[in-house]
Enzyme design. Structure first.
Site, PDB file in Angstrom:
ATOM      1  N   HIS A 181      20.012  44.650  21.571  1.00  0.00           N
ATOM      2  CA  HIS A 181      19.025  43.878  21.888  1.00  0.00           C
ATOM      3  C   HIS A 181      17.849  43.486  21.283  1.00  0.00           C
ATOM      4  O   HIS A 181      16.847  43.207  21.725  1.00  0.00           O
ATOM      5  CB  HIS A 181      18.543  44.265  23.361  1.00  0.00           C
ATOM      6  CG  HIS A 181      19.381  44.170  24.566  1.00  0.00           C
ATOM      7  ND1 HIS A 181      19.863  45.171  25.453  1.00  0.00           N
ATOM      8  CD2 HIS A 181      20.576  43.356  24.697  1.00  0.00           C
ATOM      9  CE1 HIS A 181      20.874  44.983  26.231  1.00  0.00           C
ATOM     10  NE2 HIS A 181      21.153  43.788  25.868  1.00  0.00           N
ATOM     11  N   GLU A 212      16.193  34.981  22.775  1.00  0.00           N
ATOM     12  CA  GLU A 212      16.754  35.261  21.669  1.00  0.00           C
ATOM     13  C   GLU A 212      17.128  34.173  20.925  1.00  0.00           C
ATOM     14  O   GLU A 212      17.095  34.145  19.517  1.00  0.00           O
ATOM     15  CB  GLU A 212      17.947  36.156  22.092  1.00  0.00           C
ATOM     16  CG  GLU A 212      17.787  37.405  22.700  1.00  0.00           C
ATOM     17  CD  GLU A 212      19.052  37.913  23.448  1.00  0.00           C
ATOM     18  OE1 GLU A 212      18.956  37.840  24.882  1.00  0.00           O
ATOM     19  OE2 GLU A 212      19.443  39.182  23.115  1.00  0.00           O
ATOM     20  N   ILE A 251      17.184  40.310  35.170  1.00  0.00           N
ATOM     21  CA  ILE A 251      16.645  41.189  36.206  1.00  0.00           C
ATOM     22  C   ILE A 251      15.505  41.328  36.095  1.00  0.00           C
ATOM     23  O   ILE A 251      14.480  41.100  36.968  1.00  0.00           O
ATOM     24  CB  ILE A 251      17.469  42.755  36.245  1.00  0.00           C
ATOM     25  CG1 ILE A 251      19.074  42.614  36.392  1.00  0.00           C
ATOM     26  CG2 ILE A 251      16.858  43.521  37.277  1.00  0.00           C
ATOM     27  CD1 ILE A 251      19.836  43.744  36.538  1.00  0.00           C
ATOM     28  N   HIS A 308      14.643  45.176  28.672  1.00  0.00           N
ATOM     29  CA  HIS A 308      15.410  44.501  28.744  1.00  0.00           C
ATOM     30  C   HIS A 308      16.577  44.626  29.615  1.00  0.00           C
ATOM     31  O   HIS A 308      17.155  45.358  29.483  1.00  0.00           O
ATOM     32  CB  HIS A 308      16.231  43.875  27.364  1.00  0.00           C
ATOM     33  CG  HIS A 308      17.055  42.724  27.424  1.00  0.00           C
ATOM     34  ND1 HIS A 308      16.773  41.476  26.801  1.00  0.00           N
ATOM     35  CD2 HIS A 308      18.347  42.672  27.870  1.00  0.00           C
ATOM     36  CE1 HIS A 308      17.579  40.656  27.166  1.00  0.00           C
ATOM     37  NE2 HIS A 308      18.711  41.424  27.634  1.00  0.00           N
ATOM     38  N   ARG A 312      24.302  34.889  15.692  1.00  0.00           N
ATOM     39  CA  ARG A 312      23.961  36.327  16.430  1.00  0.00           C
ATOM     40  C   ARG A 312      25.094  37.490  15.901  1.00  0.00           C
ATOM     41  O   ARG A 312      26.373  36.916  15.980  1.00  0.00           O
ATOM     42  CB  ARG A 312      24.013  36.349  17.803  1.00  0.00           C
ATOM     43  CG  ARG A 312      23.739  37.866  18.411  1.00  0.00           C
ATOM     44  CD  ARG A 312      23.681  37.642  20.059  1.00  0.00           C
ATOM     45  NE  ARG A 312      23.727  38.959  20.428  1.00  0.00           N
ATOM     46  CZ  ARG A 312      24.230  39.396  21.635  1.00  0.00           C
ATOM     47  NH1 ARG A 312      24.769  38.834  22.314  1.00  0.00           N
ATOM     48  NH2 ARG A 312      24.014  40.752  22.034  1.00  0.00           N
ATOM     49  N   ASN A 372      26.475  32.120  18.990  1.00  0.00           N
ATOM     50  CA  ASN A 372      26.649  33.375  19.433  1.00  0.00           C
ATOM     51  C   ASN A 372      28.243  33.527  19.884  1.00  0.00           C
ATOM     52  O   ASN A 372      28.542  33.206  21.011  1.00  0.00           O
ATOM     53  CB  ASN A 372      25.707  33.659  20.472  1.00  0.00           C
ATOM     54  CG  ASN A 372      25.871  35.053  21.163  1.00  0.00           C
ATOM     55  OD1 ASN A 372      26.798  35.757  20.783  1.00  0.00           O
ATOM     56  ND2 ASN A 372      25.114  35.291  22.083  1.00  0.00           N
ATOM     57  N   ARG A 426      28.040  49.377  33.367  1.00  0.00           N
ATOM     58  CA  ARG A 426      27.958  50.472  32.371  1.00  0.00           C
ATOM     59  C   ARG A 426      27.215  51.642  32.874  1.00  0.00           C
ATOM     60  O   ARG A 426      26.263  51.266  33.685  1.00  0.00           O
ATOM     61  CB  ARG A 426      27.534  50.107  30.978  1.00  0.00           C
ATOM     62  CG  ARG A 426      28.365  49.261  30.072  1.00  0.00           C
ATOM     63  CD  ARG A 426      27.628  48.866  28.818  1.00  0.00           C
ATOM     64  NE  ARG A 426      27.974  47.530  28.594  1.00  0.00           N
ATOM     65  CZ  ARG A 426      27.011  46.616  27.880  1.00  0.00           C
ATOM     66  NH1 ARG A 426      25.699  47.079  27.145  1.00  0.00           N
ATOM     67  NH2 ARG A 426      27.085  45.413  27.708  1.00  0.00           N
TER      68      ARG A 426
HETATM   69  P1  ADP Z   1      23.173  38.521  30.215  1.00  0.00           P
HETATM   70  O1  ADP Z   1      22.923  40.090  30.087  1.00  0.00           O
HETATM   71  O2  ADP Z   1      24.820  38.391  30.393  1.00  0.00           O
HETATM   72  O3  ADP Z   1      22.358  37.555  29.428  1.00  0.00           O
HETATM   73  P2  ADP Z   1      21.290  37.915  32.278  1.00  0.00           P
HETATM   74  O4  ADP Z   1      20.016  38.560  31.345  1.00  0.00           O
HETATM   75  O5  ADP Z   1      21.061  36.540  32.562  1.00  0.00           O
HETATM   76  O6  ADP Z   1      22.536  38.401  31.738  1.00  0.00           O
HETATM   77  O7  ADP Z   1      21.107  38.777  33.405  1.00  0.00           O
HETATM   78  C1  ADP Z   1      21.993  39.232  34.453  1.00  0.00           C
HETATM   79  C2  ADP Z   1      21.434  39.881  35.654  1.00  0.00           C
HETATM   80  O8  ADP Z   1      20.367  39.104  36.193  1.00  0.00           O
HETATM   81  C3  ADP Z   1      22.467  39.926  36.695  1.00  0.00           C
HETATM   82  O9  ADP Z   1      22.531  41.365  37.257  1.00  0.00           O
HETATM   83  C4  ADP Z   1      21.784  39.039  37.843  1.00  0.00           C
HETATM   84  O10 ADP Z   1      22.177  39.514  39.067  1.00  0.00           O
HETATM   85  C5  ADP Z   1      20.260  39.162  37.550  1.00  0.00           C
HETATM   86  N1  ADP Z   1      19.679  38.162  38.277  1.00  0.00           N
HETATM   87  C6  ADP Z   1      19.291  37.096  38.148  1.00  0.00           C
HETATM   88  N2  ADP Z   1      18.710  36.208  39.098  1.00  0.00           N
HETATM   89  C7  ADP Z   1      18.245  37.410  39.792  1.00  0.00           C
HETATM   90  C8  ADP Z   1      17.336  37.459  40.873  1.00  0.00           C
HETATM   91  N3  ADP Z   1      16.772  36.388  41.472  1.00  0.00           N
HETATM   92  N4  ADP Z   1      17.149  38.856  41.590  1.00  0.00           N
HETATM   93  C9  ADP Z   1      17.724  39.828  41.245  1.00  0.00           C
HETATM   94  N5  ADP Z   1      18.521  39.823  39.983  1.00  0.00           N
HETATM   95  C10 ADP Z   1      18.750  38.534  39.261  1.00  0.00           C
END
Ligand code: ADP
Length: 394
Positions: free
Chosen positions: A174, A379, A326, A202, A85, A7, A235
């Protein structure tokens, strides 16, 4: 046999070596800050991470570093395929494709739609082709899964020639994640493959939701670009487009500068003024910070409102899936969102919600219909499976 998954972003390169038959990930990692003196390559294996500095390295050198690491681990030989990807496939790709010169030409035609993402994706493909000339390279597109959307879902109510001449329509992103978690949710919820109605959310740094009917995406929230739809880390998601003209008149800024702010300075960061990271926003909100509370509230409000809207194309709801950083980890976001969706029959099981997370998937509601589930996305595994399937059929 293993698949190398790549990726390539503008300044990063993520990789993984995965056995698509057993779902085992043998190694993964990321080269980041490429092109800068701080460039580094992280390699993760069996829960331990090693970091090597690669100062000034660009994608080419970084991928050579990845191959060296794979050789040291005895994983470079016997690969089945390389899966890439690719962010924007426009209307040209409705599924994953073996990469041929014609496919590369079509990907190049999609560059105006994904000007930030597609060029580095193509760089990764070219380097991988030169490093592994005998291996099949497969492109897996973020947009492909949503190509099943009907015109009523993908056509914007704007002058029709914008669609005809400039390809202005909703594409969605996504897709690999939505496809993977919908498949897992079917299994977990025991839903029939030929009769189900699922909304997948997602929620990572970028956030999107999709309506999936019998395995096919029938609507999604992201549009021509990943700026539309839900509120995200930086965003804005869907807003009144007239805001751009209004802010341009008020500040003298160009449309490009304002779009940059809508992409990079809005969302959780813009409203909270603190961070794009949900953990920071949640912590500040629980400590009484009003703007962090508002950011968290808007995030969950927009998400709940959008999930309800996505039930329209489905006609009913069997399951709602939370995934992404999240979605998998935030008990607060899941509880606040479900708290607004009781009218759909979704009732939060607090104990299950507290328990489920990245390591554990499953149901977080009390009833059986509809149910909400946490499903960790993967993914890379989906890319490896697609690449293996095409390589074996080729
Ligand atoms: P990406 O989209 O870059 O792959 P991720 O899927 O890892 O990113 O998601 C990142 C988000 O997940 C960030 O906003 C981070 O704060 C949130 N996140 C990770 N762990 C937690 C948690 N324990 N509680 C709340 N939010 C979390």
């Amino acid at each position: 046999m293993n698949v190398l998954v790549l990726n390539c972003g503008s300044s990063s390169l993520k990789f993984a070596v995965i056995d698509p038959d057993t779902s085992v990930e043998h190694v993964s990692g990321i080269a980041q800050r490429l092109g800068s003196p701080e460039a580094s390559l992280d390699v993760k294996r069996n829960g331990t991470k090693s970091t090597r500095p690669i100062p000034g390295a660009l994608h080419d050198e970084a991928l050579h570093g990845v191959v060296d690491a794979l050789k040291e681990l005895g994983l470079a030989d016997g690969l089945l395929a390389v899966g890439h990807r690719v962010v924007h496939g426009g209307s040209k790709f409705a599924g994953s494709m073996a990469i041929t010169p014609e496919v590369v030409a079509k990907m190049e035609e999609c560059i105006p739609l994904g000007p930030l993402h597609n060029p580095p994706n193509l760089v990764g493909i070219r380097i991988a082709q030169s490093l592994f000339p005998d291996l099949l390279q497969v492109g897996v597109f973020d947009t492909a899964f949503h190509q099943t959307m009907p015109p009523v879902a993908y056509t914007y109510p704007v002058p029709f020639e914008w669609l005809e001449k400039h390809s202005v329509r909703r594409y969605g992103f996504h897709g690999t994640s939505h496809r993977f978690v919908a498949r897992e949710a079917l299994r977990l919820a025991g839903l029939p493959a030929d009769d189900h109605a699922i909304v997948t959310a997602h929620l990572g740094n970028g956030c999107s939701a999709a309506a999936i009917r019998n395995g096919k995406s029938v609507d999604t929230t992201m549009g021509l670009t990943p700026l539309e739809g839900l509120m995200m880390g930086t965003r804005c998601g869907s807003i009144d487009p007239a805001i751009i003209g209004h802010v341009a008149d008020a500040t003298g800024k160009s449309a490009k500068e304002i779009l940059d702010s809508l992409n990079k300075k809005s969302g959780l960061l813009g409203v909270s003024g603190l961070s794009n990271d949900m953990r920071t926003v949640e912590e500040a909100a629980s400590n009484g910070n009003d703007r962090a509370k508002l950011a968290l509230d808007i995030f969950c409000y927009v998400l709940a409102k959008t999930i309800a809207a996505l039930v329209v194309p489905l006609g009913r709801l069997d399951a709602l899936v939370f995934t992404g950083g999240i979605g998998e980890n935030s008990t607060t976001v899941r509880a606040m969102t479900l708290g607004r969706l009781g009218f759909l029959g979704l009732a939060l099981d607090e104990a299950a919600n507290a328990k489920h997370g990245r390591a554990q998937h499953g149901r977080i509601t009390t009833g059986t219909k509809p149910q909400a589930l946490v499903v960790p996305t993967n993914e890379e595994l989906m890319i490896a499976e697609d690449a293996a399937q095409i390589a074996r059929g080729a």
